[in-house]
Design a protein around this motif. Structure first.
Motif, PDB file in Angstrom:
ATOM      1  N   UNK A 151       0.854  -1.198   0.000  1.00 30.19           N
ATOM      2  CA  UNK A 151       0.000   0.000   0.000  1.00 30.19           C
ATOM      3  C   UNK A 151       0.883   1.239   0.000  1.00 30.19           C
ATOM      4  N   UNK A 152       0.268   2.390  -0.272  1.00 33.36           N
ATOM      5  CA  UNK A 152       1.053   3.631  -0.258  1.00 33.36           C
ATOM      6  C   UNK A 152       1.565   3.879   1.150  1.00 33.36           C
ATOM      7  N   UNK A 153       2.774   4.407   1.241  1.00 35.47           N
ATOM      8  CA  UNK A 153       3.378   4.704   2.536  1.00 35.47           C
ATOM      9  C   UNK A 153       2.829   6.042   3.051  1.00 35.47           C
ATOM     10  N   UNK A 154       2.075   6.010   4.166  1.00 42.46           N
ATOM     11  CA  UNK A 154       1.464   7.263   4.652  1.00 42.46           C
ATOM     12  C   UNK A 154       2.490   8.289   5.130  1.00 42.46           C
ATOM     13  N   UNK A 155       3.739   7.868   5.285  1.00 40.01           N
ATOM     14  CA  UNK A 155       4.773   8.813   5.720  1.00 40.01           C
ATOM     15  C   UNK A 155       5.170   9.784   4.599  1.00 40.01           C
ATOM     16  N   UNK A 156       4.740   9.498   3.380  1.00 44.21           N
ATOM     17  CA  UNK A 156       5.111  10.355   2.239  1.00 44.21           C
ATOM     18  C   UNK A 156       3.855  10.924   1.579  1.00 44.21           C
TER      19      UNK A 156
ATOM     20  N   UNK B 185       6.051   5.786  -3.069  1.00 41.03           N
ATOM     21  CA  UNK B 185       6.532   5.157  -1.824  1.00 41.03           C
ATOM     22  C   UNK B 185       5.521   4.136  -1.346  1.00 41.03           C
ATOM     23  N   UNK B 186       5.984   2.919  -1.086  1.00 43.17           N
ATOM     24  CA  UNK B 186       5.064   1.871  -0.612  1.00 43.17           C
ATOM     25  C   UNK B 186       5.606   1.204   0.660  1.00 43.17           C
ATOM     26  N   UNK B 187       4.668   0.602   1.391  1.00 45.17           N
ATOM     27  CA  UNK B 187       5.040  -0.269   2.526  1.00 45.17           C
ATOM     28  C   UNK B 187       4.261  -1.576   2.374  1.00 45.17           C
ATOM     29  N   UNK B 188       4.698  -2.603   3.096  1.00 47.26           N
ATOM     30  CA  UNK B 188       3.968  -3.882   3.109  1.00 47.26           C
ATOM     31  C   UNK B 188       4.175  -4.554   4.460  1.00 47.26           C
ATOM     32  N   UNK B 189       3.420  -5.657   4.711  1.00 50.28           N
ATOM     33  CA  UNK B 189       3.482  -6.302   6.021  1.00 50.28           C
ATOM     34  C   UNK B 189       4.608  -7.332   6.088  1.00 50.28           C
TER      35      UNK B 189
END
Ligand code: HEM
Length: 426
Positions: free
Chosen positions: A400-405, A422-426
């Motif tokens: 998902x999109x990285x909420x920090x960016x 920017x993405x993050x994942x679990x």
């Protein structure tokens, strides 16, 4: 891979982005207004928005800019009346050889017919299984997934995988990644050729010529060696050497110039389209979940991204005769600039045209061109992006999109796409 080559490539990518960014990031309200008030505009609209382009290069040739789907379609499908040969004009050795974009008429038709067999969907499917998917999985996505829980999709993979894949498909030796990136840097120098400022244009033009020559000099021996070795592989160079149609064979010069022309066409466009497709999909959670559950939808996502946010945003042709479009007289030799980004959102053709809806009924749009010059590599590009997305969904759970960016922003009035996703994942 050496750090400095990566940095050089990023710098070249940024240079191309800056050169074609133009004066506004969101041109769509402006295009809408033009569709309503001045769909056939007398003038080089894209140059007025700060985008360097070849249309305005001669004062004797007025430029007209088209915004409506029907008008763009008319031009793109009639290559007899709206020609492309001007692209090659005055470029001499730079355009000598088999370079499709600047060819017209029978010569272009013959060249396309000759090349078509190596770009069919079935050939590309085979490449996708044997090469594209393994490269994406093993060299890009799995290592990235193993390296942490966050990434920036352009800098960490999007800028590099199209180069890696296309160069492998072409058949360049794979044991020298730095050389491949150097080729890519030269290819970008070719792209930066057109410039607004005449002084800069002179320097960039010379740099583009030098880059084209350097690429040619580096590639010709590879083609010659492949022929000497019997050209038995499934790579593009071997396939081109083996091609024969009506007794016509391609010589080493033609193969080298064709392959060289693919580099600016194939890599950076795929990077930006991948970025746009990912950004648009990640921005809507519901669409994302549907696509993750049914991967056959990925190709629809790509088509819709190419409609809504085409990377190649406008196409130029030259009128071969006096003609009228939308009541505007266009004299012979005038330049006709087709604003694909506007035509692709024409409300007369697309419902809720500004909305990203991968499930809409597909209709012709122009992000890969249209008619005789339509992108010959579109199945390659789609296969790469499809394999990249599949690998991301498989190896980065709940990506998902990285909420920090900040959310990704599309920029570039030409060669458009997001600079960062920017993405993050679990
Ligand atoms: C998403 C990535 C890509 C985009 C958005 C794109 C876009 C386009 C567009 C708009 C045209 C039409 C040019 C015109 O009408 O004058 C075109 C032509 C072309 N493209 Fe692509 N392209 C992509 C990827 C590729 C790839 C991967 C290859 C090669 C493997 C390729 C090779 C070509 C060639 C050779 C032409 C010239 C065709 C002709 O003039 O007959 N492109 N592309």
């Amino acid at each position: 891979m050496s750090k400095s080559v990566n940095a050089e490539l990023k710098e070249a990518f940024q240079g191309v982005s800056d050169n074609f960014r133009g004066t506004v990031d969101d041109p769509y309200p402006l295009y809408k207004k033009m569709r309503e008030t001045s769909p056939v505009y007398t003038g080089n609209f894209m140059a007025e928005l700060g985008v360097p382009n070849i249309a305005g290069s001669s004062k004797d040739r007025p430029t007209f800019t088209l915004f409506k789907h029907a008008d763009v379609m008319r031009v793109m499908r009639d290559a007899k009346t709206f020609t492309s040969g001007f692209i090659a004009e005055g470029l001499g050795a730079f355009f000598d050889g088999l370079i499709l974009t600047g060819m017209d008429g029978e010569a272009h038709k013959r060249a396309r017919a000759l090349l078509a067999p190596v770009f069919t969907p079935s050939t590309i499917r085979q490449w996708q299984e044997e090469k594209i998917t393994p490269v994406l999985e093993d060299e890009f996505v799995k290592p990235l997934a193993a390296s942490g829980k966050s990434a920036e999709l352009i800098d960490d993979m999007g800028m590099f995988f199209p180069i890696r894949v296309i160069y492998a498909l072409i058949g360049f030796p794979e044991d020298n990644p730095d050389e491949i990136k150097r080729f890519a840097g030269w290819a970008m120098d070719i792209l930066v050729g057109p410039q607004e400022d005449p002084e800069k244009a002179k320097i960039a033009g010379m740099k583009a010529m030098a880059a084209a020559q350097a690429l040619y000099d580096a590639m010709l021996p590879i083609v010659q060696k492949r022929r000497e070795d019997g050209a038995k592989g499934t790579d593009l160079i071997s396939r081109l050497i083996r091609l024969e149609e009506d007794g016509t064979k391609l010589d080493d010069h033609e193969i080298t110039t064709f392959v060289r022309s693919l580099l600016p066409a194939a890599a950076e466009t795929t990077t930006r389209t991948f970025g746009s497709a990912m950004a648009l999909l990640l921005t809507n959670r519901e669409n994302l979940e549907k696509v993750k559950a049914d991967r056959s939808l990925i190709l629809k996502v790509i088509d819709e991204a190419v409609r809504l946010e085409p990377t190649a945003t406008f196409k130029i042709r030259q009128a071969a005769e006096d003609i009228e479009i939308g009541g505007v007289a266009i004299p012979k030799d005038a330049m006709v600039s087709c604003v694909v980004s506007s035509a692709n959102r024409d409300e007369d053709v697309f419902d809720n045209a500004d909305q990203f809806n991968p499930f809409r009924k597909q209709k012709p749009s122009f992000g890969f061109g249209f008619g005789t010059h339509m992108c010959i590599g579109l199945f390659v590009a789609k296969a790469e992006i499809e394999s990249a997305m599949n690998a991301l969904f498989d190896h980065m759970p709940n990506i998902r999109l990285d909420p920090a960016y900040p959310a990704p922003v599309m920029t570039g009035l030409q060669l458009r796409g997001p600079r960062a996703v920017h993405v993050i994942w679990d």
